[in-house]
Design a protein around this motif. Structure first.
Motif, PDB file in Angstrom:
ATOM      1  N   SER A 199      -5.476  12.271  -2.410  1.00  0.00           N
ATOM      2  CA  SER A 199      -4.421  13.234  -2.092  1.00  0.00           C
ATOM      3  C   SER A 199      -3.699  13.757  -3.329  1.00  0.00           C
ATOM      4  CB  SER A 199      -3.403  12.585  -1.146  1.00  0.00           C
ATOM      5  OG  SER A 199      -2.635  11.602  -1.831  1.00  0.00           O
ATOM      6  N   GLY A 200      -3.833  13.052  -4.455  1.00  0.00           N
ATOM      7  CA  GLY A 200      -3.171  13.487  -5.684  1.00  0.00           C
ATOM      8  C   GLY A 200      -1.690  13.170  -5.734  1.00  0.00           C
ATOM      9  N   ARG A 201      -1.223  12.230  -4.897  1.00  0.00           N
ATOM     10  CA  ARG A 201       0.203  11.917  -4.839  1.00  0.00           C
ATOM     11  C   ARG A 201       0.642  10.942  -5.929  1.00  0.00           C
ATOM     12  NH1 ARG A 201       0.867   9.157   0.542  1.00  0.00           N
ATOM     13  NH2 ARG A 201       3.032   8.989  -0.143  1.00  0.00           N
ATOM     14  N   GLN A 202      -0.286  10.424  -6.701  1.00  0.00           N
ATOM     15  CA  GLN A 202       0.072   9.383  -7.670  1.00  0.00           C
ATOM     16  C   GLN A 202       0.270   9.922  -9.078  1.00  0.00           C
ATOM     17  OE1 GLN A 202      -3.438   7.045  -7.005  1.00  0.00           O
ATOM     18  NE2 GLN A 202      -2.353   5.567  -5.734  1.00  0.00           N
ATOM     19  N   THR A 203      -0.155  11.138  -9.344  1.00  0.00           N
ATOM     20  CA  THR A 203      -0.121  11.641 -10.701  1.00  0.00           C
ATOM     21  C   THR A 203       0.465  13.048 -10.758  1.00  0.00           C
ATOM     22  OG1 THR A 203      -2.345  12.600 -10.537  1.00  0.00           O
ATOM     23  CG2 THR A 203      -2.203  10.328 -11.298  1.00  0.00           C
ATOM     24  N   GLY A 204       0.848  13.430 -11.975  1.00  0.00           N
ATOM     25  CA  GLY A 204       1.312  14.789 -12.207  1.00  0.00           C
ATOM     26  C   GLY A 204       2.482  15.189 -11.334  1.00  0.00           C
ATOM     27  N   MET A 205       2.527  16.472 -11.011  1.00  0.00           N
ATOM     28  CA  MET A 205       3.621  17.000 -10.209  1.00  0.00           C
ATOM     29  C   MET A 205       3.502  16.601  -8.747  1.00  0.00           C
ATOM     30  SD  MET A 205       5.225  18.137 -12.610  1.00  0.00           S
ATOM     31  CE  MET A 205       6.612  18.525 -11.551  1.00  0.00           C
ATOM     32  N   GLY A 206       2.310  16.253  -8.308  1.00  0.00           N
ATOM     33  CA  GLY A 206       2.141  15.777  -6.940  1.00  0.00           C
ATOM     34  C   GLY A 206       2.913  14.498  -6.689  1.00  0.00           C
ATOM     35  N   ARG A 207       3.169  13.755  -7.742  1.00  0.00           N
ATOM     36  CA  ARG A 207       3.923  12.503  -7.645  1.00  0.00           C
ATOM     37  C   ARG A 207       5.366  12.754  -7.198  1.00  0.00           C
ATOM     38  NH1 ARG A 207       6.451   8.736  -7.149  1.00  0.00           N
ATOM     39  NH2 ARG A 207       7.004   7.030  -8.510  1.00  0.00           N
ATOM     40  N   ALA A 230      -7.955   2.413  -5.355  1.00  0.00           N
ATOM     41  CA  ALA A 230      -8.460   1.855  -4.101  1.00  0.00           C
ATOM     42  C   ALA A 230      -9.673   0.960  -4.308  1.00  0.00           C
ATOM     43  CB  ALA A 230      -8.816   2.995  -3.142  1.00  0.00           C
ATOM     44  N   VAL A 231     -10.384   1.145  -5.409  1.00  0.00           N
ATOM     45  CA  VAL A 231     -11.581   0.343  -5.647  1.00  0.00           C
ATOM     46  C   VAL A 231     -11.267  -1.143  -5.726  1.00  0.00           C
ATOM     47  CG1 VAL A 231     -11.456   0.470  -8.172  1.00  0.00           C
ATOM     48  CG2 VAL A 231     -13.673   0.214  -7.062  1.00  0.00           C
ATOM     49  N   ILE A 232     -10.034  -1.495  -6.048  1.00  0.00           N
ATOM     50  CA  ILE A 232      -9.649  -2.903  -6.090  1.00  0.00           C
ATOM     51  C   ILE A 232      -9.754  -3.515  -4.696  1.00  0.00           C
ATOM     52  CG2 ILE A 232      -7.680  -4.456  -6.409  1.00  0.00           C
ATOM     53  CD1 ILE A 232      -6.876  -2.767  -8.794  1.00  0.00           C
ATOM     54  N   HIS A 233      -9.319  -2.787  -3.680  1.00  0.00           N
ATOM     55  CA  HIS A 233      -9.423  -3.290  -2.309  1.00  0.00           C
ATOM     56  C   HIS A 233     -10.882  -3.454  -1.896  1.00  0.00           C
ATOM     57  CE1 HIS A 233      -5.227  -2.556  -2.310  1.00  0.00           C
ATOM     58  NE2 HIS A 233      -5.274  -1.269  -2.062  1.00  0.00           N
ATOM     59  N   GLU A 293       0.789  -1.219   0.000  1.00  0.00           N
ATOM     60  CA  GLU A 293       0.000   0.000   0.000  1.00  0.00           C
ATOM     61  C   GLU A 293       0.829   1.280   0.000  1.00  0.00           C
ATOM     62  OE1 GLU A 293      -2.850   2.840  -0.131  1.00  0.00           O
ATOM     63  OE2 GLU A 293      -2.862   0.758  -0.784  1.00  0.00           O
ATOM     64  N   PRO A 294       1.903   1.412   0.805  1.00  0.00           N
ATOM     65  CA  PRO A 294       2.688   2.652   0.727  1.00  0.00           C
ATOM     66  C   PRO A 294       3.241   2.916  -0.675  1.00  0.00           C
ATOM     67  CG  PRO A 294       3.247   1.429   2.707  1.00  0.00           C
ATOM     68  CD  PRO A 294       2.391   0.516   1.882  1.00  0.00           C
ATOM     69  N   ARG A 295       3.609   1.871  -1.379  1.00  0.00           N
ATOM     70  CA  ARG A 295       4.133   2.024  -2.739  1.00  0.00           C
ATOM     71  C   ARG A 295       3.012   2.308  -3.730  1.00  0.00           C
ATOM     72  NH1 ARG A 295       7.255  -1.384   0.150  1.00  0.00           N
ATOM     73  NH2 ARG A 295       9.508  -1.161  -0.126  1.00  0.00           N
ATOM     74  N   LEU A 335      -8.512  -1.418   4.472  1.00  0.00           N
ATOM     75  CA  LEU A 335      -7.396  -1.013   3.624  1.00  0.00           C
ATOM     76  C   LEU A 335      -7.888  -0.147   2.469  1.00  0.00           C
ATOM     77  CD1 LEU A 335      -4.384  -1.264   2.907  1.00  0.00           C
ATOM     78  CD2 LEU A 335      -4.956  -3.359   1.633  1.00  0.00           C
ATOM     79  N   GLY A 336      -9.063  -0.471   1.946  1.00  0.00           N
ATOM     80  CA  GLY A 336      -9.630   0.315   0.862  1.00  0.00           C
ATOM     81  C   GLY A 336      -9.918   1.739   1.274  1.00  0.00           C
ATOM     82  N   GLU A 337     -10.382   1.945   2.505  1.00  0.00           N
ATOM     83  CA  GLU A 337     -10.657   3.294   2.992  1.00  0.00           C
ATOM     84  C   GLU A 337      -9.360   4.088   3.117  1.00  0.00           C
ATOM     85  OE1 GLU A 337     -12.358   6.686   4.077  1.00  0.00           O
ATOM     86  OE2 GLU A 337     -13.383   4.909   3.301  1.00  0.00           O
ATOM     87  N   VAL A 338      -8.317   3.445   3.644  1.00  0.00           N
ATOM     88  CA  VAL A 338      -7.009   4.101   3.731  1.00  0.00           C
ATOM     89  C   VAL A 338      -6.499   4.441   2.325  1.00  0.00           C
ATOM     90  CG1 VAL A 338      -4.597   3.788   4.414  1.00  0.00           C
ATOM     91  CG2 VAL A 338      -6.427   2.966   5.898  1.00  0.00           C
ATOM     92  N   ALA A 339      -6.637   3.491   1.410  1.00  0.00           N
ATOM     93  CA  ALA A 339      -6.173   3.702   0.039  1.00  0.00           C
ATOM     94  C   ALA A 339      -6.975   4.796  -0.658  1.00  0.00           C
ATOM     95  CB  ALA A 339      -6.280   2.389  -0.742  1.00  0.00           C
ATOM     96  N   HIS A 340      -8.261   4.873  -0.368  1.00  0.00           N
ATOM     97  CA  HIS A 340      -9.102   5.896  -0.992  1.00  0.00           C
ATOM     98  C   HIS A 340      -8.643   7.291  -0.583  1.00  0.00           C
ATOM     99  CE1 HIS A 340     -12.584   7.767  -2.749  1.00  0.00           C
ATOM    100  NE2 HIS A 340     -12.992   8.242  -1.592  1.00  0.00           N
ATOM    101  N   ARG A 341      -8.276   7.452   0.674  1.00  0.00           N
ATOM    102  CA  ARG A 341      -7.764   8.755   1.117  1.00  0.00           C
ATOM    103  C   ARG A 341      -6.454   9.086   0.401  1.00  0.00           C
ATOM    104  NH1 ARG A 341      -9.499   6.984   6.356  1.00  0.00           N
ATOM    105  NH2 ARG A 341      -7.342   6.446   6.918  1.00  0.00           N
ATOM    106  N   ALA A 342      -5.628   8.069   0.197  1.00  0.00           N
ATOM    107  CA  ALA A 342      -4.372   8.290  -0.524  1.00  0.00           C
ATOM    108  C   ALA A 342      -4.640   8.684  -1.975  1.00  0.00           C
ATOM    109  CB  ALA A 342      -3.506   7.031  -0.466  1.00  0.00           C
ATOM    110  N   ASP A 343      -5.623   8.037  -2.599  1.00  0.00           N
ATOM    111  CA  ASP A 343      -5.955   8.366  -3.985  1.00  0.00           C
ATOM    112  C   ASP A 343      -6.420   9.811  -4.115  1.00  0.00           C
ATOM    113  OD1 ASP A 343      -5.326   5.794  -4.567  1.00  0.00           O
ATOM    114  OD2 ASP A 343      -7.344   5.162  -5.138  1.00  0.00           O
TER     115      ASP A 343
END
Length: 293
Positions: free
Chosen positions: A209-217, A149-152, A134-136, A199-207
């Motif tokens: 946050s915008g940390r996975q795409t663009g400059m936020g990455r 997160a929908v996968i979880h 999940e951290p990765r 885990l899905g709820e934790v992952a949804h908050r991460a999603d």
């Protein structure tokens, strides 16, 4: 995704096309100029998978150094390797097989107690690996935003539904002597389902946050966003060596991949035909820097 599912404009091999699409999928360009300006960097990282991995290591090192100055006890910035992606695939397959085992007909020869126990163990193993990853997944290093997160939530719901269906519809097949393995399997399956939903709820908050795409990455792992300039400066220094070295070692390869990048940007309607044509005549970059917001 820019250009995804479109044919190659240069006859590029499928692996390179896949790397291009993976990078462009989460690029989030603000305009055509930003996309064209980034095309050289995308070409370098797509031309050689090792360059993308090296860039990720440089980013993690820069973020980690900034975090360590803020807090010497800060955790290591997670990065992903091929091993982590294989582990993801194993976890997804195990999660699907756990459900499939419980859909076998009564005539299959697989007893309910055995199916439940195997399904429970597979589900627990799957959710444990997903939790480890999940951290990765959250910081985009695992596979960008392609593993949402929908996968979880999906696995959690399927496992709980399967457990309820077996208990409600097939529990009568469990004999008195077989009840303990069946209960153990049912408990494991239900527990894995609940864990996956959490885990899905934790992952949804991460999603969100915008940390996975663009400059936020790039700076999403920073403890303090005021250190962002420090990270970009470190990546500028990395590109100052990596960019010229890549062009010097494989000039024709880099230029061909960049033409493919431009073609896929146009296919994805991020740039127009005229912009692609003009950009294709650009000279090789004299200065290499990290993409900026």
């Amino acid at each position: 995704m820019a250009g995804a599912q479109h044919p190659s404009v240069t006859g590029m091999d499928e692996r390179t096309l896949g790397r291009i699409d993976l990078i462009l999928f989460d690029a989030d360009y603000r305009d055509a100029h930003a996309a064209i300006e980034d095309s050289w960097r995308v070409a370098v990282m797509a031309a050689d998978a090792r360059m993308r991995a090296a860039h990720e290591r440089a980013r993690a090192a820069a973020v980690g150094a900034a975090n360590a100055r803020r807090d010497p006890t800060a955790p290591r910035v997670p990065t992903s390797t091929g091993l982590h992606r294989v582990a993801l695939g194993v976890a997804l397959v195990a999660g699907v097989v756990a459900v499939a085992l419980l859909t076998t007909p009564r005539t299959s020869g697989l007893a309910v107690k055995d199916a439940l126990l195997a399904a429970g163990l597979l589900a627990v193993g799957s959710v444990m690996v997903l939790g480890w990853l999940e951290p990765r997944r959250a910081n985009g290093s695992l596979w960008g935003s392609r593993i949402p997160a929908v996968i979880h939530f999906g696995f959690g719901g399927l496992w709980l539904l399967s457990a309820a269906a077996v208990f409600g519809l097939r529990w009568g097949e469990v004999g008195t002597l077989d009840v303990l393995p069946a209960i153990a399997g049912l408990t494991l399956l239900a527990g894995a389902g609940v864990a996956a939903l959490i885990l899905g709820e934790v992952a949804h908050r991460a999603d969100r946050s915008g940390r996975q795409t663009g400059m936020g990455r790039v700076t999403g792992d920073l403890l303090d966003q005021r250190d962002a300039d420090e990270v970009f400066d470190a990546l500028d220094r990395w590109w100052a060596d990596a960019g010229p070295d890549a062009l010097r070692n494989s000039p024709n390869r880099i230029r061909a991949v960049r033409r493919e990048v431009l073609g896929r940007l146009r296919a994805g309607r991020l740039i127009g035909e005229r912009e692609e044509r003009v950009a294709s005549f650009d000279p090789d970059p004299l200065a290499w820097t990290e993409r900026r917001p």
